[in-house]
Scaffold this active site. Structure first.
Site, PDB file in Angstrom:
ATOM      1  N   LEU A   1     112.235  18.234 -15.547  1.00 45.24           N
ATOM      2  CA  LEU A   1     113.171  18.162 -16.655  1.00 45.24           C
ATOM      3  C   LEU A   1     114.274  17.196 -16.261  1.00 45.24           C
ATOM      4  CD1 LEU A   1     113.647  21.947 -17.625  1.00 45.24           C
ATOM      5  CD2 LEU A   1     112.060  20.285 -18.624  1.00 45.24           C
ATOM      6  N   ASP A   2     114.784  16.440 -17.225  1.00 40.08           N
ATOM      7  CA  ASP A   2     115.913  15.566 -16.949  1.00 40.08           C
ATOM      8  C   ASP A   2     117.088  16.384 -16.421  1.00 40.08           C
ATOM      9  OD1 ASP A   2     114.491  13.411 -17.948  1.00 40.08           O
ATOM     10  OD2 ASP A   2     115.344  13.586 -19.962  1.00 40.08           O
ATOM     11  N   LYS A   3     117.958  15.720 -15.697  1.00 41.58           N
ATOM     12  CA  LYS A   3     119.135  16.378 -15.146  1.00 41.58           C
ATOM     13  C   LYS A   3     119.886  17.185 -16.204  1.00 41.58           C
ATOM     14  CE  LYS A   3     123.758  15.312 -13.373  1.00 41.58           C
ATOM     15  NZ  LYS A   3     124.724  14.229 -13.065  1.00 41.58           N
TER      16      LYS A   3
END
Length: 309
Positions: A129-131
């Site tokens: 997942l993106d930050k």
């Protein structure tokens, strides 16, 4: 220096001889004075080597190699056994070490969480997942589980759904499917974009309008593929950039500063036992507050189901 490398640039020759290190890393070693060529320090990456040349390299661990250390952290564990871990990732947590984030990542936390993580590629991380995306993530705890999860993701056997808070009024049917090819944006290397078939990988996202008005729409998104920034790119292509997602044209609203994306649902067969598992995660407080302030709502689905069939 082997005859086959005669006349090569020294940085290219070293990358061939020491494949464990990237060419860019070896260029930095050269610049830092870590290479001796023909008995003298060499800092020029373009220097041409000759057969029989003696090159000495003081190899140093990369920042990435030094990053793979255990760092205890609190994990919101939704499921765990000897093979599988399902966590609810908070926004702001980087999943894997990278430039600018060599510590404090989920990978560091996994290395501290269980000893077997050190024996697995990427400490068992099978998807990211993106930050600034929150929500559910699967992590393998054994090699057999990791191999099975990777195959299941590739075969599209795992149901992954997200809730997205997006700008703009929804137009057209409440349900739609977006398909195309996603690759690096040729005009901005920090972005992904819809590109031609030869320049990207196929991507498909099913979308369901959950609620909305003239200013914003709450969308349920089901991934069929898992390309980088896939939901962000697909929604932006429809004129619905995520709230808070400045990279794709979004802006903060209703107190939400990060991108309005939450991994809300997972359904999968256990990678070893085959038992059916499903998990739902309500959006965290910042997204719930934004929904409330923006006058949007949703009803969690019945147990074991996502918002999209």
């Amino acid at each position: 220096m082997p005859a086959g490398l005669h006349g090569w640039r020294i940085d290219r020759a070293l990358a061939q001889l020491v494949p464990e290190f990237s060419r860019s890393h070896l260029q930095q070693v050269l610049a830092d004075g870590g290479v001796r060529w023909r008995g003298q320090p060499c800092s020029k990456a373009a220097a041409k080597v000759a057969v029989g040349d003696v090159v000495e390299v003081s190899l140093r661990p990369t920042a990435q190699a030094r990053a793979f250390v255990p760092q205890p952290m609190a994990l919101d564990v939704r499921f765990e056994d000897e093979h599988l871990l399902v966590i609810d990732k908070p926004a702001g947590l980087v999943v894997h070490p990278a430039a600018g984030h060599w510590s404090g990542t989920l990978l560091n936390g996994l290395l501290a969480h269980h000893e077997a993580a050190a024996l697995l590629p990427r400490a068992g991380i099978v998807h990211r997942l993106d930050k600034d995306t929150s929500g559910l993530m699967m992590v393998a705890k054994s090699r057999v589980a990791m191999d099975a999860l990777v195959k299941a993701i590739a075969a599209r056997d795992i149901n992954r759904q997200y809730l997205a808070l997006a700008h703009g009024a929804w137009r057209g049917a409440d349900t739609r499917s977006v398909q195309g090819f996603i690759g690096r944006d040729p005009h901005n290397r920090l972005r992904m974009a819809l590109v031609g078939e030869g320049s990207g990988k196929p991507a498909q996202t099913d979308l369901l309008r959950v609620d909305g008005h003239d200013l914003a729409t709450l969308v349920a998104c089901k991934l069929h593929t898992g390309r980088t920034h896939q939901i962000r790119v697909h929604l932006a292509s429809l004129g619905h950039a995520l709230v808070g997602d400045a990279v794709y044209g979004g802006r903060p609203a209703w107190g939400l500063q990060r991108q309005g994306l939450h991994a809300s649902f997972l359904r999968l067969a256990h990678p070893v036992s085959g038992v059916a598992l499903s998990f739902w995660s309500d959006p965290p407080a910042d997204i719930r507050d934004a929904l409330s302030q923006g006058g949007l709502r949703y009803n969690p689905p019945p147990a074991g189901r996502g918002l999209i069939a």
